[in-house]
Design an enzyme around this catalytic site. Structure first.
Site, mmCIF file in Angstrom:
data_model
loop_
_atom_site.group_PDB
_atom_site.id
_atom_site.type_symbol
_atom_site.label_atom_id
_atom_site.label_comp_id
_atom_site.label_asym_id
_atom_site.label_seq_id
_atom_site.Cartn_x
_atom_site.Cartn_y
_atom_site.Cartn_z
ATOM 1 N N HIS B 136 8.677 10.832 -0.732
ATOM 2 C CA HIS B 136 9.231 9.487 -0.531
ATOM 3 C C HIS B 136 10.662 9.506 -1.078
ATOM 4 C CE1 HIS B 136 9.735 5.152 -1.378
ATOM 5 N NE2 HIS B 136 8.710 4.927 -0.579
ATOM 6 N N ASP B 213 4.281 12.486 -7.988
ATOM 7 C CA ASP B 213 4.351 11.108 -7.503
ATOM 8 C C ASP B 213 2.958 10.770 -6.974
ATOM 9 O OD1 ASP B 213 4.511 8.827 -5.992
ATOM 10 O OD2 ASP B 213 6.155 9.508 -4.708
ATOM 11 N N GLN B 216 0.429 7.228 -3.862
ATOM 12 C CA GLN B 216 -0.519 7.126 -2.748
ATOM 13 C C GLN B 216 -1.847 7.818 -3.052
ATOM 14 O OE1 GLN B 216 -0.054 5.206 -0.289
ATOM 15 N NE2 GLN B 216 2.143 4.828 -0.430
ATOM 16 N N LYS B 239 -0.164 -1.043 -5.518
ATOM 17 C CA LYS B 239 -0.936 -0.317 -4.505
ATOM 18 C C LYS B 239 -2.368 -0.114 -4.980
ATOM 19 C CE LYS B 239 3.163 2.344 -3.077
ATOM 20 N NZ LYS B 239 3.686 1.594 -1.947
ATOM 21 N N CYS B 377 10.371 5.222 4.351
ATOM 22 C CA CYS B 377 11.158 5.764 3.235
ATOM 23 C C CYS B 377 10.911 7.260 3.078
ATOM 24 C CB CYS B 377 10.866 5.043 1.912
ATOM 25 S SG CYS B 377 11.307 3.320 1.964
#
Lengths: 162, 419
Positions: B136, B213, B216, B239, B377
């Site tokens: 991202h 990261d 997700q 999220k 993104c």
């Protein structure tokens, strides 16, 4: 709020499938490239100014249906018009798309282009419809390229008396 | 919603009582634009159950004051609830110690914190940072800013046509100058689950710290930072059924202690004079100013809620949704699934032949179906697949097979409009 379904009318779908004045323009003396970095749309507008008159115009690029149909109908509408008339239509189209011109109540010169009036209810799609007109404005004024996000974004600058 | 009967084998029975869980989410009963909501934009932001909403209200109504400040009772209550939220988050990702959990405003700030705190202190001219094509922008741009400032270099792990990282190439990118690896646990644009445990082991054997990261990943699977052995792990609250404006940077204590502060201000100091300021210990060293107290407590309630359901059960149900949706889309003419990694989580990116994703998004929205369209993104991913944008359906545990059917029917309608 207008039914957004009205946006994908047959006339728009038709211009998307069979865009008019699509391709290169060999005799062009004014050109501009427009892009919307938010969605990756980009298109080129090329035109031949004969004195103050738009003698020929063409566009090409990759974009969504709204943008492509807007470009196609724009080229058909401004061909043969004077620069001044074209600039007025640019202004009116922008005002219609952003909701400051009510085409059913106020005078305008947009004709069939009012099929795009529905974008005013879809804020994320307004720029799709306006991009070809920004690019035409840039071409008329020989700005090499334009962007819906750049600092010299015609959306944030007066259009018509540049 | 009109569920279209599939000629495929019937969808598997849900691993969860989805109907009961859906009742926890007031927003799923709303009709934005006049249609029943089919919310398939969970990778952008998930919805909030009433358990979290109620917790936020209870905090604001009866527990709010500033934290770590006053001696009065309300401030002590607020401080205790805030620190309890930190404990919950530490347990949720199995951090060794709760001081390894830093509250940030989200994943983006968490990565920026690591960049300023670690990168600006330990990465210099000629050093190298390894990132991947799948990142991202929030795990690219901070490192580019650092590289520009310091004269460091960024090396990029390529991906296959399926959207899987090429691990041989990853290993070949290491040099004596490699100072950090930044990698997404799950790709937000494609859903690929990256083999981060293996990648972390390779990097750590060479003394290179790894920032994951996890924005997700954390909503969709059990994450254990000790088992992964990562040095940093960043994720967002919104999220994860929590509020916006809150996120986490997990970091190993020894590393966090060696880092310089990111933001200066109150609460991150032990003493201040104009001659010398002494910084506070971790995690407070990185939490300058009044933090989003309510959001942190809300996120604590969110991970309680998710733990109550069970991340394993959530993963099973979401895999069933993704498998069913992928099978449906694979059978449709003119539909191309972008990202076909063997191991995926909750994300289905696709392109319709001859139809721009923005037109897909607008037309699906007319049927009440919320998907994301655009470059997500992740422009390097779009460039890799030579598309300007994709349409992306992303699932949460409260989605149903009937909603997948609605998506399929919606896509058929788009194709009909453009036929």
């Amino acid at each position: 709020m207008a039914d957004p379904k009205s946006l994908y009318q047959e006339v728009i779908l038709d211009h998307n499938r069979k865009p008019r004045n699509y391709g290169e323009l060999a005799q062009a003396n004014h050109k501009a490239e427009g892009h919307n970095p938010l969605c990756g749309d980009h298109l080129n507008v090329a035109l031949k100014l004969e004195g103050e008159r738009i003698d020929a115009i063409a566009f090409q690029g990759e974009s969504c249906a709204i943008c492509k149909a807007s470009a196609s109908m724009m080229t058909a509408s401004v061909k043969g018009k004077t620069r001044q008339d074209a600039e007025q239509m640019i202004q009116e189209f922008r005002d219609m798309a952003t909701g400051t011109l009510e085409t059913d109540k106020q005078a305008h010169h947009l004709g069939r282009l009012t099929v795009f009036a529905g974008v005013r209810d879809l804020p994320t799609r307004v720029k799709c419809a306006i991009l070809p007109w920004h690019t035409l404005h840039a071409a008329l004024n020989s700005i090499a390229d334009t962007s819906t996000e750049s600092e010299n974004d015609p959306m944030h600058a007066p259009i018509g008396d540049a | 919603m009109t569920a279209r009967l599939s000629t495929l084998s019937p969808p598997p029975a849900p691993a969860l009582d989805v109907g009961r869980l859906r009742a926890d989410f007031p927003i799923l009963e709303t009709r934005p634009g006049g249609n029943a909501l089919v919310y398939l934009d969970n990778a952008a932001s998930s919805q909030m159950p009433r358990q979290v909403i109620d917790r936020l209200v209870r905090y604001q109504r009866s527990q709010h004051a500033n934290i770590h400040r006053a001696v009065h009772t309300l401030s002590e209550i607020a401080t205790a609830e805030y620190e309890e939220a930190r404990r919950k988050l530490a347990r949720f990702i199995n951090a060794r110690e709760e001081r390894e959990v830093i509250f940030t405003s989200g994943t983006t700030e968490a990565i920026n914190l690591a960049m300023h705190g670690y990168g600006r202190r330990f990465i210099g001219a000629g050093d190298e940072i390894i990132l991947t094509t799948l990142e991202h922008h929030s795990n690219i741009v901070p490192w580019q800013m650092l590289a520009e400032e310091k004269g460091a270099k960024i090396r990029v792990v390529p991906i296959s046509e399926a959207g899987e990282l090429l691990i041989d190439e990853y290993e070949n990118l290491f040099s004596e100058r490699t100072k950090l690896v930044g990698v997404a646990h799950v790709s937000n644009a494609l859903g690929s689950v990256n083999p981060i445990k293996q990648m972390i082991a390779f990097a750590r054997a060479r003394g290179v710290p790894v920032l994951v990261d996890g924005a997700q990943a954390v909503p969709h699977m059990k994450v254990d930072v000790q088992d992964l052995d990562c040095d940093f792990y960043a994720f967002s609250g919104h999220k994860l059924c929590g509020p916006t404006g809150i996120g986490i940077l997990y970091g190993k204590a020894a590393l966090l202690e060696r880092m310089q502060p990111f933001k200066g201000g109150g609460d991150m100091i032990l003493s201040v004079s104009f001659e010398k300021t002494t910084y506070n210990v971790i995690p407070q060293k990185f939490e300058a100013g009044t933090p989003p107290i309510a959001a942190a407590i809300g996120l604590g309630a969110a991970v309680d809620y998710l733990s109550g359901i069970g991340m394993e059960a959530i993963a099973v149900h979401e895999h069933n949704l993704l498998d069913y949706a992928s099978a449906q889309l694979r059978r449709m003419k003119g539909v191309r699934i972008i990202g076909t990694a063997a191991h995926k989580a909750a994300v289905l990116s696709f392109a319709l032949e001859g139809v721009h994703p923005h037109d897909v998004g607008t037309l699906l929205n007319q049927d009440g179906i919320a998907v994301r369209t655009g470059h997500h993104c992740a422009q390097p991913v779009m460039q890799r697949f030579k598309v300007p944008a994709t349409s992306r359906a992303s699932f949460a545990f409260y989605n149903t097979m009937a909603e997948v059917d609605a998506l399929v029917a919606g896509i058929r309608n788009v194709q009909k409009v453009f036929s």
